[in-house]
Design an enzyme around this catalytic site. Structure first.
Site, mmCIF file in Angstrom:
data_model
loop_
_atom_site.group_PDB
_atom_site.id
_atom_site.type_symbol
_atom_site.label_atom_id
_atom_site.label_comp_id
_atom_site.label_asym_id
_atom_site.label_seq_id
_atom_site.Cartn_x
_atom_site.Cartn_y
_atom_site.Cartn_z
ATOM 1 N N PRO A 2 1.330 -1.055 0.244
ATOM 2 C CA PRO A 2 0.139 -0.199 -0.295
ATOM 3 C C PRO A 2 0.823 0.963 -0.071
ATOM 4 O O PRO A 2 1.681 1.514 0.577
ATOM 5 C CB PRO A 2 -1.014 0.088 1.285
ATOM 6 C CG PRO A 2 -0.860 -1.747 1.841
ATOM 7 C CD PRO A 2 0.742 -1.959 0.848
ATOM 8 N N GLU A 3 1.094 2.382 -1.251
ATOM 9 C CA GLU A 3 1.229 3.064 -1.112
ATOM 10 C C GLU A 3 0.473 4.312 -0.249
ATOM 11 O O GLU A 3 0.055 3.851 -0.688
ATOM 12 C CB GLU A 3 1.921 3.802 -2.795
ATOM 13 C CG GLU A 3 2.796 2.646 -3.117
ATOM 14 C CD GLU A 3 3.892 2.831 -2.934
ATOM 15 O OE1 GLU A 3 4.736 3.688 -2.136
ATOM 16 O OE2 GLU A 3 4.789 2.184 -3.407
ATOM 17 N N LYS A 58 1.777 7.140 4.176
ATOM 18 C CA LYS A 58 1.778 5.903 4.461
ATOM 19 C C LYS A 58 1.050 5.849 5.929
ATOM 20 O O LYS A 58 0.597 4.575 6.178
ATOM 21 C CB LYS A 58 2.444 5.143 4.087
ATOM 22 C CG LYS A 58 3.207 5.320 2.817
ATOM 23 C CD LYS A 58 4.273 3.710 2.666
ATOM 24 C CE LYS A 58 5.433 4.209 1.384
ATOM 25 N NZ LYS A 58 6.181 2.873 0.916
ATOM 26 N N ARG A 260 17.429 0.875 -6.832
ATOM 27 C CA ARG A 260 16.447 1.176 -6.706
ATOM 28 C C ARG A 260 15.738 1.303 -8.992
ATOM 29 O O ARG A 260 16.516 1.835 -8.839
ATOM 30 C CB ARG A 260 15.387 2.073 -6.452
ATOM 31 C CG ARG A 260 15.478 2.299 -4.639
ATOM 32 C CD ARG A 260 15.000 0.854 -4.054
ATOM 33 N NE ARG A 260 13.932 0.630 -4.438
ATOM 34 C CZ ARG A 260 12.820 1.536 -3.778
ATOM 35 N NH1 ARG A 260 12.784 2.321 -2.537
ATOM 36 N NH2 ARG A 260 11.692 0.477 -3.672
#
Ligand SMILES: [Zn+2]
Length: 271
Positions: A2-3, A58, A260
C-alpha cells in the site's frame, strides 16, 4: 505494497464507514500487531468513538472523541480494512476487530502480519520522532523547493526519502519524474524554477490519478509510464510494443538509481 494512494483510499473508507459509533470491544488475535499494550488499548478506546481521520504519507491517524487518544494505523505490505455486520463471518485475516455498539465491526486485515496499530497522543510529536516530512499531496511548491534545493543527492533518491516528503514510493517517483520531464539522476541542487513547478504539478497529477482509479494501474491514462513498467518483466515477444515511451516512441530505459530499479525515457528526461 500500500502506497499513499491506497492508504488514502482506506482513509476515505474508514471515514465513510466507521466514525461516530461507540466502540464496545476490540478483539485482537495477534498481539504482536499492536504497538501499545492490549489492556491499554482496551482501556483507552472502550466507549470512545472515532471522530475524524488524518493521513501523512502512508500513516493513517484516527482521532477519537477524547483529545490525546489517537489510533495510528500502518498498513505494512498488504494491510486493508473491512467494515461488516457482526452477524457475518469475520473476514479472513481480520486479526484486529473494532466492535461498534451498532452491531457493525471494522476489521483490520493483516495477511502478512507486517501491519501495525497502536495509540499515540500527538500526531506532530509522532511525525517528528519518526522523521516523517510533509505529505506529498499537501506540500506546497515553496516548501517542496526549500526541502530539495540544497541537496546534492540525485532527485530520485531525494523524493524517496520520507523525511523530505512523505508518501512517494518507487513506481510513483518514476512516474512523477516522467510526467515532469526530469531525469532521475539530476542532482537536487540543479533543479530550475520551472522544473520545481513541473515536479510539484506531477506529484499532484500522479497521486490524484492513482486515487481516482483506486490504484488499479491498468486503468491509468495511456500516457503513464506505469504501463511500460508493468510489461517490462514479461517474457513474451508480443509485448515488445508496450516497452516504448507513450509520448515519443523512444524505448524506455531501465537503470538502477540509489539501489532501486528505475524506468525513464532517455529522449524526454535528459540530464
Ligand atoms: Zn519519451
Amino acid at each position: 505494497m500500500p502506497e499513499l494512494p491506497e492508504v488514502e483510499i482506506r482513509r476515505q473508507y474508514l471515514e465513510t464507514s466507521s466514525l461516530n459509533q461507540p466502540i464496545n470491544y476490540i478483539e485482537v488475535e495477534d498481539k504482536k500487531l499492536l504497538t501499545t499494550e492490549y489492556s491499554s488499548l482496551l482501556d483507552a478506546l472502550t466507549g470512545r468513538q472515532f471522530t475524524s481521520t488524518y493521513r501523512v504519507g502512508k500513516n493513517l491517524f484516527v482521532l477519537t472523541d477524547k483529545p490525546g487518544i489517537i489510533v495510528h494505523m500502518h498498513f505494512g505490505m498488504t494491510g486493508d480494512l473491512e467494515y461488516y455486520h457482526s452477524s457475518l463471518d469475520r473476514p479472513r485475516f481480520a486479526r484486529i476487530v473494532f466492535e461498534f455498539a451498532n452491531g457493525f465491526n471494522l476489521g483490520f486485515l493483516c495477511p502478512r502480519k507486517f501491519e501495525r496499530i497502536g495509540l499515540i497522543d500527538s500526531i506532530d510529536a509522532f511525525l517528528l520522532r519518526k522523521k516523517i516530512g510533509p505529505d506529498a499531496l499537501a506540500i506546497s511548491l515553496t516548501e517542496l523547493r526549500d526541502r530539495i534545493c540544497r541537496k546534492k543527492a540525485l532527485i530520485k533518491s531525494i523524493l524517496l526519502d520520507q523525511s523530505v516528503v512523505a508518501g512517494l514510493g518507487n513506481w510513483i517517483v518514476d512516474e512523477v519524474l516522467f510526467q515532469a520531464f526530469i531525469h532521475p539522476e539530476q542532482r537536487g541542487d540543479t533543479l530550475t524554477d520551472s522544473q520545481y513547478s513541473q515536479l510539484h504539478d506531477a506529484i499532484y497529477l500522479v497521486l490524484e490519478t492513482a486515487i481516482r482509479f483506486e490504484a488499479t494501474y491498468r486503468d491509468f491514462p495511456n500516457n503513464f509510464l506505469i504501463h511500460v513498467r508493468e510489461w517490462d518483466d514479461s517474457p513474451y515477444d508480443d509485448v515488445e510494443a508496450h516497452k516504448f515511451c507513450p509520448r515519443c516512441g523512444t524505448r524506455i530505459e531501465r537503470i538502477v538509481v540509489g539501489g532501486r530499479t528505475t524506468f525513464f525515457c532517455p529522449e524526454d528526461q535528459v540530464l
